[in-house]
Design a protein around this motif. Structure first.
Motif, PDB file in Angstrom:
ATOM      1  N   ARG A 139       6.907  51.684  32.535  1.00 56.27           N
ATOM      2  CA  ARG A 139       6.300  53.315  33.026  1.00 56.27           C
ATOM      3  C   ARG A 139       6.486  53.818  31.712  1.00 56.27           C
ATOM      4  NH1 ARG A 139      11.889  54.167  35.948  1.00 56.27           N
ATOM      5  NH2 ARG A 139      10.988  56.018  36.261  1.00 56.27           N
ATOM      6  N   SER A 140       6.290  53.709  30.429  1.00 55.63           N
ATOM      7  CA  SER A 140       6.833  54.127  29.268  1.00 55.63           C
ATOM      8  C   SER A 140       5.061  54.129  28.889  1.00 55.63           C
ATOM      9  CB  SER A 140       7.767  54.081  28.683  1.00 55.63           C
ATOM     10  OG  SER A 140       8.853  54.536  29.326  1.00 55.63           O
ATOM     11  N   ILE A 141       5.090  52.785  28.682  1.00 52.26           N
ATOM     12  CA  ILE A 141       3.279  52.826  28.340  1.00 52.26           C
ATOM     13  C   ILE A 141       2.789  52.262  28.692  1.00 52.26           C
ATOM     14  CG2 ILE A 141       4.056  54.378  25.322  1.00 52.26           C
ATOM     15  CD1 ILE A 141       4.798  51.419  25.037  1.00 52.26           C
ATOM     16  N   ARG A 142       1.917  52.463  28.504  1.00 53.65           N
ATOM     17  CA  ARG A 142       0.481  51.695  29.299  1.00 53.65           C
ATOM     18  C   ARG A 142      -0.021  50.088  28.713  1.00 53.65           C
ATOM     19  NH1 ARG A 142      -2.708  56.542  28.956  1.00 53.65           N
ATOM     20  NH2 ARG A 142      -4.284  55.521  28.260  1.00 53.65           N
ATOM     21  N   HIS A 143       0.782  50.069  26.948  1.00 52.50           N
ATOM     22  CA  HIS A 143       0.829  48.785  26.541  1.00 52.50           C
ATOM     23  C   HIS A 143       1.633  48.223  25.548  1.00 52.50           C
ATOM     24  CE1 HIS A 143      -3.684  48.906  27.682  1.00 52.50           C
ATOM     25  NE2 HIS A 143      -3.690  49.950  27.458  1.00 52.50           N
ATOM     26  N   PRO A 144       2.911  47.479  25.741  1.00 50.70           N
ATOM     27  CA  PRO A 144       3.843  47.624  25.404  1.00 50.70           C
ATOM     28  C   PRO A 144       3.806  46.552  24.361  1.00 50.70           C
ATOM     29  CG  PRO A 144       4.166  47.827  28.036  1.00 50.70           C
ATOM     30  CD  PRO A 144       3.479  48.472  27.873  1.00 50.70           C
ATOM     31  N   GLN A 145       3.379  45.650  25.261  1.00 53.42           N
ATOM     32  CA  GLN A 145       3.281  44.042  23.694  1.00 53.42           C
ATOM     33  C   GLN A 145       2.129  44.656  23.158  1.00 53.42           C
ATOM     34  OE1 GLN A 145       0.866  45.637  26.448  1.00 53.42           O
ATOM     35  NE2 GLN A 145      -0.531  44.256  26.809  1.00 53.42           N
ATOM     36  N   SER A 199      -2.382  55.590  34.430  1.00 66.17           N
ATOM     37  CA  SER A 199      -2.713  56.114  33.216  1.00 66.17           C
ATOM     38  C   SER A 199      -2.969  57.605  32.734  1.00 66.17           C
ATOM     39  CB  SER A 199      -4.622  55.356  32.814  1.00 66.17           C
ATOM     40  OG  SER A 199      -5.262  56.539  33.937  1.00 66.17           O
ATOM     41  N   ALA A 200      -3.774  58.137  34.439  1.00 66.21           N
ATOM     42  CA  ALA A 200      -3.514  59.970  33.814  1.00 66.21           C
ATOM     43  C   ALA A 200      -2.057  60.305  33.870  1.00 66.21           C
ATOM     44  CB  ALA A 200      -3.620  60.186  35.045  1.00 66.21           C
ATOM     45  N   GLU A 201      -0.033  59.670  34.536  1.00 64.98           N
ATOM     46  CA  GLU A 201       0.119  60.028  34.091  1.00 64.98           C
ATOM     47  C   GLU A 201       1.812  58.387  32.750  1.00 64.98           C
ATOM     48  OE1 GLU A 201       2.271  62.073  36.085  1.00 64.98           O
ATOM     49  OE2 GLU A 201       1.366  62.682  37.256  1.00 64.98           O
ATOM     50  N   THR A 202       0.753  57.893  32.258  1.00 61.17           N
ATOM     51  CA  THR A 202       1.469  56.681  31.564  1.00 61.17           C
ATOM     52  C   THR A 202       1.079  56.893  30.396  1.00 61.17           C
ATOM     53  OG1 THR A 202       2.150  55.333  32.649  1.00 61.17           O
ATOM     54  CG2 THR A 202       2.242  54.548  31.230  1.00 61.17           C
ATOM     55  N   PRO A 203       1.467  57.510  29.065  1.00 61.10           N
ATOM     56  CA  PRO A 203       0.657  58.109  27.560  1.00 61.10           C
ATOM     57  C   PRO A 203       0.239  55.683  27.328  1.00 61.10           C
ATOM     58  CG  PRO A 203       2.717  58.361  26.814  1.00 61.10           C
ATOM     59  CD  PRO A 203       3.169  57.670  29.088  1.00 61.10           C
ATOM     60  N   ARG A 204      -0.577  55.784  26.853  1.00 63.49           N
ATOM     61  CA  ARG A 204      -1.582  54.245  25.986  1.00 63.49           C
ATOM     62  C   ARG A 204      -0.178  53.656  24.607  1.00 63.49           C
ATOM     63  NH1 ARG A 204      -7.066  55.284  23.946  1.00 63.49           N
ATOM     64  NH2 ARG A 204      -7.180  54.972  26.290  1.00 63.49           N
ATOM     65  N   PHE A 205       0.749  54.545  24.040  1.00 69.47           N
ATOM     66  CA  PHE A 205       0.921  54.034  22.966  1.00 69.47           C
ATOM     67  C   PHE A 205       2.493  54.499  22.382  1.00 69.47           C
ATOM     68  CE2 PHE A 205      -3.423  52.458  21.604  1.00 69.47           C
ATOM     69  CZ  PHE A 205      -2.877  51.314  22.016  1.00 69.47           C
ATOM     70  N   ILE A 206       1.995  55.687  22.895  1.00 69.92           N
ATOM     71  CA  ILE A 206       3.521  56.607  22.151  1.00 69.92           C
ATOM     72  C   ILE A 206       4.254  57.161  23.072  1.00 69.92           C
ATOM     73  CG2 ILE A 206       4.342  58.915  20.708  1.00 69.92           C
ATOM     74  CD1 ILE A 206       2.166  58.111  19.216  1.00 69.92           C
ATOM     75  N   ALA A 208       6.298  59.532  26.330  1.00 66.05           N
ATOM     76  CA  ALA A 208       6.290  60.847  25.874  1.00 66.05           C
ATOM     77  C   ALA A 208       8.137  61.580  25.884  1.00 66.05           C
ATOM     78  CB  ALA A 208       5.451  61.918  27.352  1.00 66.05           C
ATOM     79  N   TRP A 209       8.198  61.230  25.220  1.00 73.53           N
ATOM     80  CA  TRP A 209       9.731  61.735  25.639  1.00 73.53           C
ATOM     81  C   TRP A 209      10.366  62.853  25.314  1.00 73.53           C
ATOM     82  CZ3 TRP A 209      10.757  56.859  21.535  1.00 73.53           C
ATOM     83  CH2 TRP A 209      11.061  56.232  22.200  1.00 73.53           C
ATOM     84  N   GLY A 210      10.845  63.725  26.388  1.00 72.45           N
ATOM     85  CA  GLY A 210      11.526  65.048  25.994  1.00 72.45           C
ATOM     86  C   GLY A 210       9.677  65.891  26.579  1.00 72.45           C
ATOM     87  N   GLY A 211       8.400  65.719  26.997  1.00 77.09           N
ATOM     88  CA  GLY A 211       8.082  66.434  26.289  1.00 77.09           C
ATOM     89  C   GLY A 211       6.271  66.133  27.664  1.00 77.09           C
ATOM     90  N   GLY A 212       6.989  65.248  28.894  1.00 74.08           N
ATOM     91  CA  GLY A 212       6.292  64.958  30.511  1.00 74.08           C
ATOM     92  C   GLY A 212       5.194  63.944  29.666  1.00 74.08           C
ATOM     93  N   ARG A 213       5.274  63.725  30.563  1.00 73.28           N
ATOM     94  CA  ARG A 213       4.321  62.121  31.198  1.00 73.28           C
ATOM     95  C   ARG A 213       3.594  62.351  30.297  1.00 73.28           C
ATOM     96  NH1 ARG A 213       5.959  58.034  35.688  1.00 73.28           N
ATOM     97  NH2 ARG A 213       4.826  56.838  34.004  1.00 73.28           N
ATOM     98  N   HIS A 214       2.484  63.619  30.792  1.00 67.38           N
ATOM     99  CA  HIS A 214       1.107  63.303  30.783  1.00 67.38           C
ATOM    100  C   HIS A 214       0.338  63.748  29.789  1.00 67.38           C
ATOM    101  CE1 HIS A 214       0.375  65.220  35.074  1.00 67.38           C
ATOM    102  NE2 HIS A 214       0.853  64.952  34.625  1.00 67.38           N
ATOM    103  N   ARG A 215       0.553  61.774  28.479  1.00 66.13           N
ATOM    104  CA  ARG A 215       0.122  62.292  27.292  1.00 66.13           C
ATOM    105  C   ARG A 215      -1.037  60.521  27.162  1.00 66.13           C
ATOM    106  NH1 ARG A 215       4.393  62.202  22.835  1.00 66.13           N
ATOM    107  NH2 ARG A 215       2.520  61.694  21.810  1.00 66.13           N
TER     108      ARG A 215
END
Length: 217
Positions: A139-145, A199-206, A208-215
């Motif tokens: 939910r927070s990043i696309r590639h947590p592994q 992918s449009a809503e969820t950052p790849r690696f970092i 987006a705490w406090g800055g929305g999910r559009h990263r």
């Protein structure tokens, strides 16, 4: 190499620690695809290289012994404490295992293994249902592994840097980035619009705490 002034040559510890940390990662990650095995193999190579210098033969200390001996006279370079190079370079005294960097390294390694475990659990069940993994750490990043593997390796670098692992680290990070992008192409082909929305809503690696999910980083 096992003299009173030499704490290396402990190849049984090299084997034991390599088996433990590679085995932990395997139990959490459980590689199944060629891409999985590439990422796991790269991590495993890093771990073996690390412990081979930590307990077997201190190649970095050996190569830098002339410079280190001149800069830190009186220090037993082949004692185990001297291998904690950040501790040595900053002129610290006492037990390096109680230092801030060493403690931070354990935090990074612990968080990395927890993230790897949680990511695999979500991915395993998503794959069984032929669904897009988008819950838990996904939910927070696309590639947590991949982030987990980088955290674990970074944690080890904080406590025991070597010339080989310092050189390997950016190469492996770049490899994980390329694997992630390749994985995203496969996911887009398989899940189509669902992947594009995710992918449009969820950052790849970092995250987006406090800055929305559009990263996308």
């Amino acid at each position: 190499m096992n003299s009173a002034n030499n704490d290396y040559g402990l190849w049984s510890l090299v084997l034991l620690n390599s088996v433990i940390f590679i085995g932990f990662a395997y139990s959490f990650f459980k590689p199944s695809t060629p891409r999985d095995w590439r990422s796991f193999g790269a991590y495993s190579a890093f771990i073996v290289a690390l412990f081979a210098e930590m307990y077997g033969f201190p190649l970095t200390i050996f190569l830098l012994s002339g410079w280190l001996g001149a800069k830190f006279p009186g220090v037993n370079l082949f004692g185990h404490d001297a291998g904690h190079l950040w501790w040595l370079f900053t002129g610290q005294h006492g037990n390096p295992h109680a230092g801030v960097l060493h403690i931070l390294s354990f935090v990074a390694i612990f968080v990395g293994f927890i993230l790897l475990s949680k990511a695999w659990h979500v991915l395993y069940h998503a794959q069984r249902r032929h669904e897009l993994a988008a819950t838990g750490p996904y939910r927070s990043i696309r590639h947590p592994q991949y982030v987990a593997f980088v955290l674990i390796m970074f944690g080890f670098l904080l406590q025991w840097p070597t010339l080989l692992t310092l050189a390997m680290f950016p190469v492996l990070v770049l490899m994980y980035v390329r694997l992630a992008i390749s994985e995203e192409h496969d996911s887009e082909r398989e899940f189509g619009e669902a992947w594009c929305a995710y992918s449009a809503e969820t950052p790849r690696f970092i995250p987006a705490w406090g800055g929305g999910r559009h990263r996308h980083a």
